[in-house]
Scaffold this motif. Structure first.
Motif, PDB file in Angstrom:
ATOM      1  N   THR A 165       0.829  -1.209   0.000  1.00 28.08           N
ATOM      2  CA  THR A 165       0.000   0.000   0.000  1.00 28.08           C
ATOM      3  C   THR A 165       0.861   1.256   0.000  1.00 28.08           C
ATOM      4  OG1 THR A 165      -0.120  -0.101   2.420  1.00 28.08           O
ATOM      5  CG2 THR A 165      -1.923  -1.113   1.175  1.00 28.08           C
ATOM      6  N   ILE A 169      -1.926   1.054  -5.630  1.00 24.92           N
ATOM      7  CA  ILE A 169      -2.357  -0.280  -6.055  1.00 24.92           C
ATOM      8  C   ILE A 169      -3.660  -0.624  -5.340  1.00 24.92           C
ATOM      9  CG2 ILE A 169      -1.717  -2.713  -6.224  1.00 24.92           C
ATOM     10  CD1 ILE A 169       1.194  -1.881  -6.022  1.00 24.92           C
ATOM     11  N   LYS A 170      -4.614  -1.132  -6.079  1.00 25.93           N
ATOM     12  CA  LYS A 170      -5.915  -1.463  -5.507  1.00 25.93           C
ATOM     13  C   LYS A 170      -5.804  -2.650  -4.549  1.00 25.93           C
ATOM     14  CE  LYS A 170      -8.453   0.214  -9.537  1.00 25.93           C
ATOM     15  NZ  LYS A 170      -9.389  -0.150 -10.639  1.00 25.93           N
ATOM     16  N   GLU A 176      -7.619  -5.299  -4.097  1.00 28.12           N
ATOM     17  CA  GLU A 176      -7.797  -6.615  -4.702  1.00 28.12           C
ATOM     18  C   GLU A 176      -6.560  -7.035  -5.499  1.00 28.12           C
ATOM     19  OE1 GLU A 176     -10.112  -3.605  -7.277  1.00 28.12           O
ATOM     20  OE2 GLU A 176      -9.723  -4.013  -5.141  1.00 28.12           O
ATOM     21  N   GLN A 177      -5.864  -6.048  -6.068  1.00 33.46           N
ATOM     22  CA  GLN A 177      -4.622  -6.361  -6.773  1.00 33.46           C
ATOM     23  C   GLN A 177      -3.525  -6.777  -5.797  1.00 33.46           C
ATOM     24  OE1 GLN A 177      -4.323  -2.501  -8.799  1.00 33.46           O
ATOM     25  NE2 GLN A 177      -4.530  -3.562 -10.772  1.00 33.46           N
ATOM     26  N   ILE A 178      -3.469  -6.080  -4.669  1.00 35.15           N
ATOM     27  CA  ILE A 178      -2.481  -6.415  -3.642  1.00 35.15           C
ATOM     28  C   ILE A 178      -2.718  -7.828  -3.122  1.00 35.15           C
ATOM     29  CG2 ILE A 178      -1.734  -5.882  -1.291  1.00 35.15           C
ATOM     30  CD1 ILE A 178      -2.156  -2.941  -1.926  1.00 35.15           C
ATOM     31  N   GLU A 179      -3.978  -8.145  -2.874  1.00 33.65           N
ATOM     32  CA  GLU A 179      -4.318  -9.484  -2.384  1.00 33.65           C
ATOM     33  C   GLU A 179      -3.878 -10.557  -3.375  1.00 33.65           C
ATOM     34  OE1 GLU A 179      -8.188 -12.080  -0.844  1.00 33.65           O
ATOM     35  OE2 GLU A 179      -8.419  -9.970  -1.419  1.00 33.65           O
ATOM     36  N   ALA A 180      -4.121 -10.327  -4.645  1.00 38.88           N
ATOM     37  CA  ALA A 180      -3.737 -11.297  -5.676  1.00 38.88           C
ATOM     38  C   ALA A 180      -2.222 -11.432  -5.772  1.00 38.88           C
ATOM     39  CB  ALA A 180      -4.321 -10.881  -7.029  1.00 38.88           C
ATOM     40  N   MET A 181      -1.517 -10.311  -5.657  1.00 36.35           N
ATOM     41  CA  MET A 181      -0.052 -10.331  -5.725  1.00 36.35           C
ATOM     42  C   MET A 181       0.548 -11.069  -4.535  1.00 36.35           C
ATOM     43  SD  MET A 181       0.405  -6.403  -7.037  1.00 36.35           S
ATOM     44  CE  MET A 181       2.193  -6.335  -7.025  1.00 36.35           C
TER      45      MET A 181
END
Length: 301
Positions: free
Chosen positions: A192, A208-209, A211-216
């Protein structure tokens, strides 16, 4: 398994012996332990005033203080034990002994408060860590497990060194008890915010959104854990995953080891002498300086 144990009469060496003798499953198979004690040279002016026999008796008496009780404890545990002493500079002699010994594991006691923070500054254990390619178990005073099956953490950073640590655990599983509780530990960076270096260091939002962070993060953890799970599963060892998010891996791993009351933390490393070339080297130093957990360092050949 063949174990090399440098010992003296300190409480730290006694803790190292106690850690090894607590491994009852280990002694179900032939286990050879070589104990070595190193005596500093008697000052030249003193040795000149005394006979060779008096000096030799002094060395033998001092060495026996460390070797006798350790030998007895290991033999009671079921180890085949040999003991000897040599005279000379402790760091230099020990480095030469370690380099030429066919040991599977080196076990040493170490200070609990400052730990490897001091080792990196040139102590005897630092010399061993730098000069040896063999796995090194550093035991703190008071870090003796209560059960044969250890509560074990394997710290991973996605490098071959963490995988080497897992292979060591699988290959020498009896060292860890019949049913060790194994945690695979990895810390992913926060996404973040990032720190912008400079004369006025500051944090900035990455944009960074969530949901993108979670996926990464999910992809990063899986890429680190998957190959290690495969190694442990192949040896019949179950494990769970610990997913940490933070900025300083050493601090996060140390805090987890302390909070979870791990009996042993296993880490892979190039070795402290090469720590500037690998993040895990510096992480190992930071972990060791912040918790009293026993630490097993495994080198990748």
């Amino acid at each position: 398994m063949r174990i090399l144990m440098p010992v003296d009469a300190s409480s730290f060496s006694k803790a190292a012996v106690a850690f090894v003798t607590s491994r009852s499953t280990l002694f179900e198979e032939p286990t050879d332990v070589e104990l070595v004690n190193i005596q500093y040279h008697v000052p030249l002016r003193v040795s000149r005033a005394l006979s060779k026999e008096v000096v030799r008796n002094y060395y033998e008496t001092e060495a026996a203080r460390a070797l006798k009780s350790a030998t007895a404890a290991l033999k009671r545990a079921g180890a085949t034990t040999t003991a000897r002493y040599v005279v000379g500079n402790v760091a230099h002699k020990l480095a030469a002994i370690v380099a030429n010994d066919p040991a599977d594991l080196i076990v040493m006691g170490s200070h609990g408060a400052t730990g490897l923070k001091l080792l990196l500054l040139g102590s005897v254990a630092s010399t061993v860590a730098v000069s040896s390619t063999k796995p090194l178990l550093i035991v703190r005073e008071g870090a003796v497990p209560r059960k044969d099956s250890l509560k074990l953490g394997i710290a991973l950073d996605g490098s071959p060194y963490g995988l080497a640590a897992a292979r060591f655990v699988a290959r020498h599983r009896k060292l860890f008890g019949p049913a060790p509780a194994i945690s695979l530990i990895h810390m992913a960076p926060e996404l973040t915010k990032i720190v912008v270096p400079g004369w006025l260091e500051r944090e900035v939002e990455t944009g960074i959104k969530p949901e993108q962070i979670e996926a990464m993060h999910k992809a990063a953890f899986e890429s680190v854990f998957a190959p290690v799970r495969e190694v442990l599963d192949g040896a019949g060892l179950a494990s769970k995953e610990v997913r940490l998010i933070g900025r300083v891996p050493g601090d996060e791993i140390a805090a987890h080891a302390t909070k979870s009351r791990l009996d042993l933390l296993v880490m892979g490393s190039l070795g402290f002498g090469a720590s500037r070339h690998t993040a895990m080297g510096s992480v190992a130093a930071r972990v060791a300086s912040r918790c009293r957990t026993a630490l097993l360092l495994v080198r990748e050949k």
